[in-house]
Design a protein around this motif. Structure first.
Motif, PDB file in Angstrom:
ATOM      1  N   ARG A  32       0.835  -1.203   0.000  1.00  0.00           N
ATOM      2  CA  ARG A  32       0.000   0.000   0.000  1.00  0.00           C
ATOM      3  C   ARG A  32       0.870   1.253   0.000  1.00  0.00           C
ATOM      4  O   ARG A  32       0.576   2.227  -0.698  1.00  0.00           O
ATOM      5  CB  ARG A  32      -0.907   0.003   1.241  1.00  0.00           C
ATOM      6  N   ARG A  33       1.942   1.221   0.762  1.00  0.00           N
ATOM      7  CA  ARG A  33       2.853   2.366   0.821  1.00  0.00           C
ATOM      8  C   ARG A  33       3.433   2.650  -0.563  1.00  0.00           C
ATOM      9  O   ARG A  33       3.488   3.800  -0.999  1.00  0.00           O
ATOM     10  CB  ARG A  33       3.969   2.080   1.826  1.00  0.00           C
ATOM     11  N   GLU A  34       3.866   1.604  -1.269  1.00  0.00           N
ATOM     12  CA  GLU A  34       4.438   1.788  -2.608  1.00  0.00           C
ATOM     13  C   GLU A  34       3.387   2.313  -3.580  1.00  0.00           C
ATOM     14  O   GLU A  34       3.685   3.146  -4.443  1.00  0.00           O
ATOM     15  CB  GLU A  34       5.012   0.465  -3.123  1.00  0.00           C
ATOM     16  N   GLN A  35       2.152   1.816  -3.443  1.00  0.00           N
ATOM     17  CA  GLN A  35       1.082   2.296  -4.309  1.00  0.00           C
ATOM     18  C   GLN A  35       0.843   3.787  -4.107  1.00  0.00           C
ATOM     19  O   GLN A  35       0.725   4.555  -5.070  1.00  0.00           O
ATOM     20  CB  GLN A  35      -0.211   1.524  -4.023  1.00  0.00           C
ATOM     21  N   LEU A  36       0.793   4.204  -2.858  1.00  0.00           N
ATOM     22  CA  LEU A  36       0.570   5.622  -2.559  1.00  0.00           C
ATOM     23  C   LEU A  36       1.726   6.485  -3.055  1.00  0.00           C
ATOM     24  O   LEU A  36       1.520   7.600  -3.541  1.00  0.00           O
ATOM     25  CB  LEU A  36       0.380   5.807  -1.050  1.00  0.00           C
ATOM     26  N   LEU A  37       2.946   5.966  -2.949  1.00  0.00           N
ATOM     27  CA  LEU A  37       4.107   6.708  -3.445  1.00  0.00           C
ATOM     28  C   LEU A  37       4.040   6.867  -4.957  1.00  0.00           C
ATOM     29  O   LEU A  37       4.329   7.951  -5.493  1.00  0.00           O
ATOM     30  CB  LEU A  37       5.399   5.988  -3.053  1.00  0.00           C
ATOM     31  N   ASP A  38       3.653   5.822  -5.671  1.00  0.00           N
ATOM     32  CA  ASP A  38       3.545   5.890  -7.132  1.00  0.00           C
ATOM     33  C   ASP A  38       2.480   6.894  -7.551  1.00  0.00           C
ATOM     34  O   ASP A  38       2.686   7.696  -8.468  1.00  0.00           O
ATOM     35  CB  ASP A  38       3.214   4.512  -7.709  1.00  0.00           C
ATOM     36  N   ILE A  39       1.333   6.843  -6.872  1.00  0.00           N
ATOM     37  CA  ILE A  39       0.241   7.771  -7.198  1.00  0.00           C
ATOM     38  C   ILE A  39       0.642   9.204  -6.867  1.00  0.00           C
ATOM     39  O   ILE A  39       0.433  10.121  -7.659  1.00  0.00           O
ATOM     40  CB  ILE A  39      -1.035   7.371  -6.441  1.00  0.00           C
TER      41      ILE A  39
END
Length: 226
Positions: A32-39
């Motif tokens: 989830r952290r990586e997803q938020l960083l990408d977005i």
């Protein structure tokens, strides 16, 4: 009496089986952290820090606002991590490119490293060159250029010493050289002409021949002396 058989061979007589709903795969905290960083990275590049909201980040991730706060403490925290990652990416690229070789070749390698980053990590570069209200905690593009110049400084210092110039001036020239490449890179980011190799060649041409004709004690020829 035989049951009616569906085309796929399954029984269709009494109770039709309802299609199973696909289970929603739950992300781990790290995912989830990586997803938020990408977005966040994409939105910051497109809209800037001020133009991006926690609501929009959460909506694109399909989560509630508290999830963003849980991972990063807010928009500022997310932005700081994004910028820190991009700075490390660029610094590692430049440092890794400066391998052994002729000093002119080293200048080429440094120019290519920056242009490669601009080409391959365009969103990241757009974020780095923007001013931000949280710059004091994440660093600025100027501080990043200063870090890269430090990598070039040692190379110039050796060249200066070999040619009889004051090696203490190497930091000044390193800042000037790296700064000119970075500013040219900002311009090239939008126009993308000429081709990358040609841009690198012209940058090195200016830098190398400028250094080649360097005066040991440069003079001012205008009327202003201080």
């Amino acid at each position: 009496m035989m049951d009616d058989v569906a085309i796929d061979g399954s029984s269709s007589s009494t109770s039709e089986q309802k299609p199973r709903r696909g289970r929603r795969v739950r992300m781990t905290g790290a995912e989830r952290r990586e997803q938020l960083l990408d977005i966040g990275r994409t939105l910051f590049a497109e809209k800037g820090f001020e133009g991006t909201s926690v609501e929009e980040i959460a909506a694109k991730a399909g989560v509630s606002k508290p999830v963003v706060y849980e991972h990063f403490g807010g928009k500022e925290g997310l932005y700081a991590v994004v910028v820190d990652r991009e700075m490390r990416q660029l610094l590692d690229g430049v440092t890794g490119a400066l391998t052994a070789g002729h000093p002119r070749e080293l200048l080429e390698q440094a120019a290519f490293a920056l242009l490669d980053y601009i080409e391959n990590y365009t969103d990241g570069f757009r974020i780095l060159v923007r001013d931000s209200p949280v710059a004091q905690s994440t660093g600025t593009f100027a501080s990043l250029i200063s870090d890269i110049a430090t990598q070039v400084e040692d190379i110039l210092g050796l060249e200066f010493k070999a040619r009889g110039f004051d090696p203490k001036l190497a930091p000044l020239y390193a800042q000037a050289l790296v700064g000119s490449v970075a500013l040219t890179g900002q311009w090239w980011l939008d126009v993308r002409k000429p081709k990358k190799a040609e841009v690198a060649a012209h940058l090195v041409n200016l830098a190398w021949h400028g250094l080649d004709g360097l005066e040991q004690k440069p003079r001012l020829i205008g009327h202003r002396k201080n």
